[in-house]
Design a protein around this motif. Structure first.
Motif, short mmCIF file in Angstrom:
data_model
loop_
_atom_site.label_atom_id
_atom_site.label_comp_id
_atom_site.label_asym_id
_atom_site.label_seq_id
_atom_site.Cartn_x
_atom_site.Cartn_y
_atom_site.Cartn_z
N MET A 1 0.84 -1.17 0.00
CA MET A 1 0.00 0.00 0.00
C MET A 1 0.89 1.24 0.00
O MET A 1 1.60 1.49 0.97
CB MET A 1 -0.89 -0.02 1.24
CG MET A 1 -1.79 1.16 1.35
SD MET A 1 -2.97 0.98 2.69
CE MET A 1 -2.20 1.97 3.92
N PRO A 2 0.92 1.97 -1.09
CA PRO A 2 1.75 3.17 -1.15
C PRO A 2 1.22 4.27 -0.22
O PRO A 2 0.02 4.46 -0.09
CB PRO A 2 1.65 3.61 -2.60
CG PRO A 2 0.83 2.60 -3.33
CD PRO A 2 0.25 1.67 -2.33
N VAL A 3 2.14 4.97 0.40
CA VAL A 3 1.80 6.08 1.30
C VAL A 3 2.67 7.26 0.95
O VAL A 3 3.87 7.12 0.76
CB VAL A 3 2.03 5.68 2.78
CG1 VAL A 3 1.78 6.86 3.69
CG2 VAL A 3 1.18 4.49 3.17
N ARG A 4 2.07 8.42 0.88
CA ARG A 4 2.81 9.67 0.64
C ARG A 4 2.51 10.64 1.77
O ARG A 4 1.37 10.78 2.19
CB ARG A 4 2.41 10.29 -0.68
CG ARG A 4 2.87 9.50 -1.86
CD ARG A 4 2.56 10.21 -3.13
NE ARG A 4 2.88 9.30 -4.23
CZ ARG A 4 2.40 9.41 -5.43
NH1 ARG A 4 1.60 10.39 -5.72
NH2 ARG A 4 2.74 8.54 -6.35
N ILE A 5 3.55 11.31 2.20
CA ILE A 5 3.40 12.29 3.28
C ILE A 5 4.10 13.56 2.84
O ILE A 5 5.23 13.54 2.38
CB ILE A 5 4.04 11.77 4.58
CG1 ILE A 5 3.34 10.49 5.02
CG2 ILE A 5 3.97 12.82 5.67
CD1 ILE A 5 4.00 9.79 6.16
N ARG A 6 3.41 14.66 3.02
CA ARG A 6 3.99 15.97 2.74
C ARG A 6 4.02 16.74 4.04
O ARG A 6 3.04 16.77 4.77
CB ARG A 6 3.17 16.72 1.71
CG ARG A 6 3.22 16.05 0.36
CD ARG A 6 2.38 16.80 -0.63
NE ARG A 6 2.29 15.98 -1.84
CZ ARG A 6 2.22 16.47 -3.04
NH1 ARG A 6 2.17 17.77 -3.21
NH2 ARG A 6 2.15 15.68 -4.07
N GLY A 7 5.13 17.35 4.33
CA GLY A 7 5.26 18.08 5.59
C GLY A 7 5.78 17.17 6.69
O GLY A 7 6.30 16.09 6.44
N GLY A 8 5.61 17.60 7.92
CA GLY A 8 6.12 16.85 9.06
C GLY A 8 5.25 15.65 9.39
O GLY A 8 4.07 15.59 9.08
N PHE A 9 5.88 14.69 10.05
CA PHE A 9 5.16 13.49 10.45
C PHE A 9 5.84 12.92 11.70
O PHE A 9 7.05 12.82 11.76
CB PHE A 9 5.19 12.45 9.32
CG PHE A 9 4.44 11.20 9.63
CD1 PHE A 9 5.09 10.07 10.07
CD2 PHE A 9 3.06 11.17 9.50
CE1 PHE A 9 4.40 8.90 10.36
CE2 PHE A 9 2.36 10.01 9.78
CZ PHE A 9 3.03 8.88 10.22
N ALA A 10 5.06 12.59 12.70
CA ALA A 10 5.61 12.01 13.92
C ALA A 10 4.74 10.85 14.35
O ALA A 10 3.54 10.83 14.08
CB ALA A 10 5.66 13.06 15.03
N THR A 11 5.34 9.90 15.02
CA THR A 11 4.59 8.77 15.55
C THR A 11 5.17 8.41 16.91
O THR A 11 6.36 8.64 17.18
CB THR A 11 4.64 7.56 14.59
OG1 THR A 11 3.84 6.51 15.14
CG2 THR A 11 6.05 7.06 14.39
#
Length: 56
Positions: A1-11
């Motif tokens: 499953m492709p995932v794209r993230i733009r900007g910041g990301f935290a987990t």
């Protein structure tokens, strides 16, 4: 499953090992079976126990 993230990301992941809930004076384990309980609902009344404090 492709995932794209733009900007910041935290987990953040939190795992309590067996016995941790009773040592932290949390709810009885039998009362938590087959339920989702928010962390802040259990320990949020302690200054060390809020989700915000964990993220710091």
């Amino acid at each position: 499953m492709p995932v794209r993230i733009r900007g910041g990301f935290a987990t953040l992941g939190v795992a309590l090992k067996p016995g941790a809930v009773s040592m932290l004076k949390g709810p009885d384990v039998a009362d938590t079976l087959d339920r989702i309980i928010y962390y802040d609902d259990i320990f949020g009344d302690h200054t060390w126990g809020t989700s915000e404090q964990l993220m710091k």
